[in-house]
Design a protein around this motif. Structure first.
Motif, PDB file in Angstrom:
ATOM      1  N   ASP A   8       0.875  -1.162   0.000  1.00 52.01           N
ATOM      2  CA  ASP A   8       0.000   0.000   0.000  1.00 52.01           C
ATOM      3  C   ASP A   8       0.924   1.227   0.000  1.00 52.01           C
ATOM      4  OD1 ASP A   8      -2.329   1.645   0.464  1.00 52.01           O
ATOM      5  OD2 ASP A   8      -1.685   1.788   2.558  1.00 52.01           O
ATOM      6  N   LEU A   9       0.406   2.380  -0.358  1.00 53.67           N
ATOM      7  CA  LEU A   9       1.254   3.581  -0.427  1.00 53.67           C
ATOM      8  C   LEU A   9       1.102   4.484   0.807  1.00 53.67           C
ATOM      9  CD1 LEU A   9       3.108   5.532  -2.105  1.00 53.67           C
ATOM     10  CD2 LEU A   9       1.000   6.545  -2.976  1.00 53.67           C
ATOM     11  N   ASP A  10      -0.088   5.080   0.925  1.00 56.35           N
ATOM     12  CA  ASP A  10      -0.323   6.053   2.003  1.00 56.35           C
ATOM     13  C   ASP A  10      -0.260   5.374   3.366  1.00 56.35           C
ATOM     14  OD1 ASP A  10      -0.906   8.374   0.333  1.00 56.35           O
ATOM     15  OD2 ASP A  10      -2.751   7.342  -0.219  1.00 56.35           O
ATOM     16  N   GLY A  11       0.675   5.785   4.203  1.00 61.00           N
ATOM     17  CA  GLY A  11       0.788   5.216   5.545  1.00 61.00           C
ATOM     18  C   GLY A  11       1.674   3.993   5.628  1.00 61.00           C
ATOM     19  N   VAL A  12       2.126   3.486   4.476  1.00 62.80           N
ATOM     20  CA  VAL A  12       3.038   2.335   4.471  1.00 62.80           C
ATOM     21  C   VAL A  12       4.403   2.754   3.913  1.00 62.80           C
ATOM     22  CG1 VAL A  12       3.509   0.073   3.413  1.00 62.80           C
ATOM     23  CG2 VAL A  12       1.269   0.555   4.396  1.00 62.80           C
ATOM     24  N   ILE A  13       4.368   3.403   2.761  1.00 55.86           N
ATOM     25  CA  ILE A  13       5.607   3.857   2.121  1.00 55.86           C
ATOM     26  C   ILE A  13       5.912   5.294   2.535  1.00 55.86           C
ATOM     27  CG2 ILE A  13       6.632   4.438  -0.121  1.00 55.86           C
ATOM     28  CD1 ILE A  13       5.284   1.938  -1.240  1.00 55.86           C
ATOM     29  N   VAL A  14       4.900   6.112   2.517  1.00 53.86           N
ATOM     30  CA  VAL A  14       5.046   7.520   2.908  1.00 53.86           C
ATOM     31  C   VAL A  14       3.991   7.899   3.942  1.00 53.86           C
ATOM     32  CG1 VAL A  14       6.146   8.478   0.844  1.00 53.86           C
ATOM     33  CG2 VAL A  14       3.680   8.078   0.854  1.00 53.86           C
ATOM     34  N   ASP A  15       4.341   8.899   4.737  1.00 56.36           N
ATOM     35  CA  ASP A  15       3.440   9.319   5.814  1.00 56.36           C
ATOM     36  C   ASP A  15       2.456  10.381   5.328  1.00 56.36           C
ATOM     37  OD1 ASP A  15       2.258   9.573   8.221  1.00 56.36           O
ATOM     38  OD2 ASP A  15       3.860  10.763   9.133  1.00 56.36           O
ATOM     39  N   THR A  16       1.712  10.058   4.277  1.00 53.15           N
ATOM     40  CA  THR A  16       0.750  11.020   3.744  1.00 53.15           C
ATOM     41  C   THR A  16      -0.571  11.006   4.499  1.00 53.15           C
ATOM     42  OG1 THR A  16       0.331   9.297   2.144  1.00 53.15           O
ATOM     43  CG2 THR A  16       1.567  11.207   1.363  1.00 53.15           C
ATOM     44  N   ALA A  17      -0.752  10.004   5.380  1.00 55.27           N
ATOM     45  CA  ALA A  17      -2.004   9.924   6.146  1.00 55.27           C
ATOM     46  C   ALA A  17      -2.245  11.245   6.878  1.00 55.27           C
ATOM     47  CB  ALA A  17      -1.953   8.754   7.112  1.00 55.27           C
ATOM     48  N   LYS A  18      -1.164  11.877   7.332  1.00 49.70           N
ATOM     49  CA  LYS A  18      -1.323  13.134   8.080  1.00 49.70           C
ATOM     50  C   LYS A  18      -1.849  14.254   7.179  1.00 49.70           C
ATOM     51  CE  LYS A  18       3.537  14.359   7.470  1.00 49.70           C
ATOM     52  NZ  LYS A  18       4.876  14.008   7.911  1.00 49.70           N
ATOM     53  N   TYR A  19      -1.497  14.220   5.893  1.00 49.70           N
ATOM     54  CA  TYR A  19      -1.982  15.254   4.969  1.00 49.70           C
ATOM     55  C   TYR A  19      -3.442  15.000   4.581  1.00 49.70           C
ATOM     56  CZ  TYR A  19       3.027  16.148   4.476  1.00 49.70           C
ATOM     57  OH  TYR A  19       4.340  16.418   4.719  1.00 49.70           O
ATOM     58  N   ALA A 110       4.856  -4.981  -6.191  1.00 50.56           N
ATOM     59  CA  ALA A 110       3.792  -4.146  -6.769  1.00 50.56           C
ATOM     60  C   ALA A 110       3.323  -3.097  -5.775  1.00 50.56           C
ATOM     61  CB  ALA A 110       2.604  -5.019  -7.187  1.00 50.56           C
ATOM     62  N   LEU A 111       2.722  -2.044  -6.322  1.00 47.97           N
ATOM     63  CA  LEU A 111       2.029  -1.072  -5.491  1.00 47.97           C
ATOM     64  C   LEU A 111       0.538  -1.374  -5.596  1.00 47.97           C
ATOM     65  CD1 LEU A 111       2.833   1.698  -3.953  1.00 47.97           C
ATOM     66  CD2 LEU A 111       1.455   2.720  -5.740  1.00 47.97           C
ATOM     67  N   GLY A 112      -0.165  -1.343  -4.479  1.00 48.25           N
ATOM     68  CA  GLY A 112      -1.618  -1.556  -4.480  1.00 48.25           C
ATOM     69  C   GLY A 112      -2.278  -0.464  -3.660  1.00 48.25           C
ATOM     70  N   SER A 113      -2.591   0.646  -4.309  1.00 49.77           N
ATOM     71  CA  SER A 113      -3.077   1.821  -3.582  1.00 49.77           C
ATOM     72  C   SER A 113      -4.440   2.269  -4.088  1.00 49.77           C
ATOM     73  CB  SER A 113      -2.073   2.980  -3.769  1.00 49.77           C
ATOM     74  OG  SER A 113      -2.631   4.187  -3.308  1.00 49.77           O
ATOM     75  N   ALA A 114      -5.240   2.832  -3.193  1.00 54.06           N
ATOM     76  CA  ALA A 114      -6.541   3.376  -3.566  1.00 54.06           C
ATOM     77  C   ALA A 114      -6.406   4.773  -4.163  1.00 54.06           C
ATOM     78  CB  ALA A 114      -7.442   3.444  -2.338  1.00 54.06           C
ATOM     79  N   SER A 115      -5.214   5.337  -4.069  1.00 52.57           N
ATOM     80  CA  SER A 115      -5.047   6.751  -4.420  1.00 52.57           C
ATOM     81  C   SER A 115      -4.897   6.994  -5.914  1.00 52.57           C
ATOM     82  CB  SER A 115      -3.815   7.317  -3.707  1.00 52.57           C
ATOM     83  OG  SER A 115      -3.547   8.624  -4.183  1.00 52.57           O
ATOM     84  N   LYS A 116      -5.568   8.023  -6.366  1.00 51.43           N
ATOM     85  CA  LYS A 116      -5.406   8.459  -7.756  1.00 51.43           C
ATOM     86  C   LYS A 116      -4.141   9.309  -7.900  1.00 51.43           C
ATOM     87  CE  LYS A 116     -10.077   8.354  -9.567  1.00 51.43           C
ATOM     88  NZ  LYS A 116     -11.270   8.163  -8.740  1.00 51.43           N
ATOM     89  N   ASN A 117      -3.538   9.650  -6.787  1.00 51.28           N
ATOM     90  CA  ASN A 117      -2.314  10.464  -6.804  1.00 51.28           C
ATOM     91  C   ASN A 117      -1.056   9.615  -6.625  1.00 51.28           C
ATOM     92  OD1 ASN A 117      -3.699  13.085  -6.845  1.00 51.28           O
ATOM     93  ND2 ASN A 117      -4.364  12.555  -4.773  1.00 51.28           N
ATOM     94  N   ASP A 136      -3.325   1.519  -8.956  1.00 51.31           N
ATOM     95  CA  ASP A 136      -3.769   2.625  -8.099  1.00 51.31           C
ATOM     96  C   ASP A 136      -5.241   2.937  -8.316  1.00 51.31           C
ATOM     97  OD1 ASP A 136      -4.064   4.113 -10.399  1.00 51.31           O
ATOM     98  OD2 ASP A 136      -2.246   5.302 -10.115  1.00 51.31           O
ATOM     99  N   GLY A 137      -5.680   4.024  -7.731  1.00 53.95           N
ATOM    100  CA  GLY A 137      -7.094   4.397  -7.760  1.00 53.95           C
ATOM    101  C   GLY A 137      -7.649   4.633  -9.152  1.00 53.95           C
ATOM    102  N   THR A 138      -6.758   4.764 -10.135  1.00 47.15           N
ATOM    103  CA  THR A 138      -7.248   4.957 -11.501  1.00 47.15           C
ATOM    104  C   THR A 138      -7.507   3.612 -12.187  1.00 47.15           C
ATOM    105  OG1 THR A 138      -5.040   4.991 -12.495  1.00 47.15           O
ATOM    106  CG2 THR A 138      -5.900   7.094 -11.714  1.00 47.15           C
ATOM    107  N   ASP A 139      -7.078   2.516 -11.570  1.00 52.84           N
ATOM    108  CA  ASP A 139      -7.211   1.194 -12.186  1.00 52.84           C
ATOM    109  C   ASP A 139      -8.358   0.373 -11.618  1.00 52.84           C
ATOM    110  OD1 ASP A 139      -4.731   1.411 -13.719  1.00 52.84           O
ATOM    111  OD2 ASP A 139      -3.753   1.302 -11.770  1.00 52.84           O
ATOM    112  N   VAL A 140      -8.932   0.801 -10.507  1.00 51.97           N
ATOM    113  CA  VAL A 140      -9.923  -0.037  -9.829  1.00 51.97           C
ATOM    114  C   VAL A 140     -11.304   0.607  -9.818  1.00 51.97           C
ATOM    115  CG1 VAL A 140      -8.221  -1.109  -8.314  1.00 51.97           C
ATOM    116  CG2 VAL A 140      -9.414   0.939  -7.556  1.00 51.97           C
ATOM    117  N   SER A 141     -12.326  -0.252  -9.711  1.00 50.64           N
ATOM    118  CA  SER A 141     -13.683   0.284  -9.610  1.00 50.64           C
ATOM    119  C   SER A 141     -14.280  -0.001  -8.238  1.00 50.64           C
ATOM    120  CB  SER A 141     -14.564  -0.313 -10.706  1.00 50.64           C
ATOM    121  OG  SER A 141     -14.510  -1.720 -10.628  1.00 50.64           O
TER     122      SER A 141
END
Ligand code: BG6
Ligand code: MG
Length: 217
Positions: A8-19, A110-117, A136-141
């Motif tokens: 996962d990306l947010d909160g696993v690789i980078v601390d973007t959860a705070k943003y 692999a990266l498996g993220s909900a984020s479109k960013n 990422d968020g652009t690949d999933v429904s």
């Protein structure tokens, strides 16, 4: 054995959860809705649309589609203002080393993220090249806890779901990994993430021996 390691990306690789937290809190407060860390926990791993729906639910508010879209765009702008100031310093401890080690061991990543960013953020922290596949968020429904994002990741890596290991900081993400039949590794609080197969505070707690065990099994 060649396993699939899905991050996962947010909160696993980078601390973007705070943003995300800061931007959602501003949005909620602007509507007169309270927003605490606890509520924020429930938005982790959850898509942008679903997050706003939840906030409106908590505040018992209904708004027009137009207003909904405007608020979402505004939240994202505020979030991206933080993102655009990011660099490698915002990588969480021992993430880069873990990725490098798995690469050396010839594992699929692999990266498996909900984020479109997600792609924009990977560029900011210079990690794009470390991934064999990016979902990422652009690949999933379907949003986590639906396993779609991780199943697409496994397929892209050409690794069976049961040979994949997922690193997640969110409850929804751990559930998605479990439903996908993958090994779930929670990164964060052991009470919040108790449904995970293994839980670590962060990657500094995760030894090479443990990674080797995951590869061998
Ligand atoms: C997840 C975050 O990774 O991505 C959520 O944990 C966020 O907080 C979701 O809402 C969607 O991200 P974005 O960047 O497309 O708004
Ligand atoms: Mg996350």
């Amino acid at each position: 054995k060649r396993k699939g390691f899905i991050f996962d990306l947010d909160g696993v690789i980078v601390d973007t959860a705070k943003y995300h937290f800061l931007a959602w809190r501003n949005l909620a407060n602007s509507l007169g809705i309270d927003f605490t860390e606890e509520e924020n926990e429930q938005l982790k791993g959850v898509s942008r649309v679903r997050s706003l729906e939840k906030i409106l639910d908590w505040g018992n508010k209904s708004i027009s589609q137009e207003e909904f879209d405007r608020l979402m765009a505004h939240k994202n702008e505020e979030y991206l203002a933080h993102v655009d100031r990011m660099d490698e310093d915002e990588l969480l401890p021992k993430v880069a080393e873990t990725l490098e080690y798995l690469k050396e061991q010839n594992q699929a990543i692999a990266l498996g993220s909900a984020s479109k960013n997600a792609r924009r953020i990977l560029e900011k922290v210079d990690l794009t090249d470390q991934f064999d596949a990016i979902v990422d968020g652009t690949d999933v429904s379907k949003a986590k806890p639906d396993p779609e994002v991780f199943l697409i990741g496994a397929k892209a890596l050409d690794i069976k779901p049961e040979d994949c290991i997922v690193f997640e900081d969110s409850v929804a993400g751990v559930q998605a990994a479990n439903i996908a039949g993958m090994v779930s590794i929670g990164i964060g609080d052991k009470y919040v993430l108790h449904e995970a197969d293994h839980i670590f505070r962060d990657f500094t707690e995760l030894s090479k021996d443990f990674l080797q065990e995951l590869i061998r099994k």
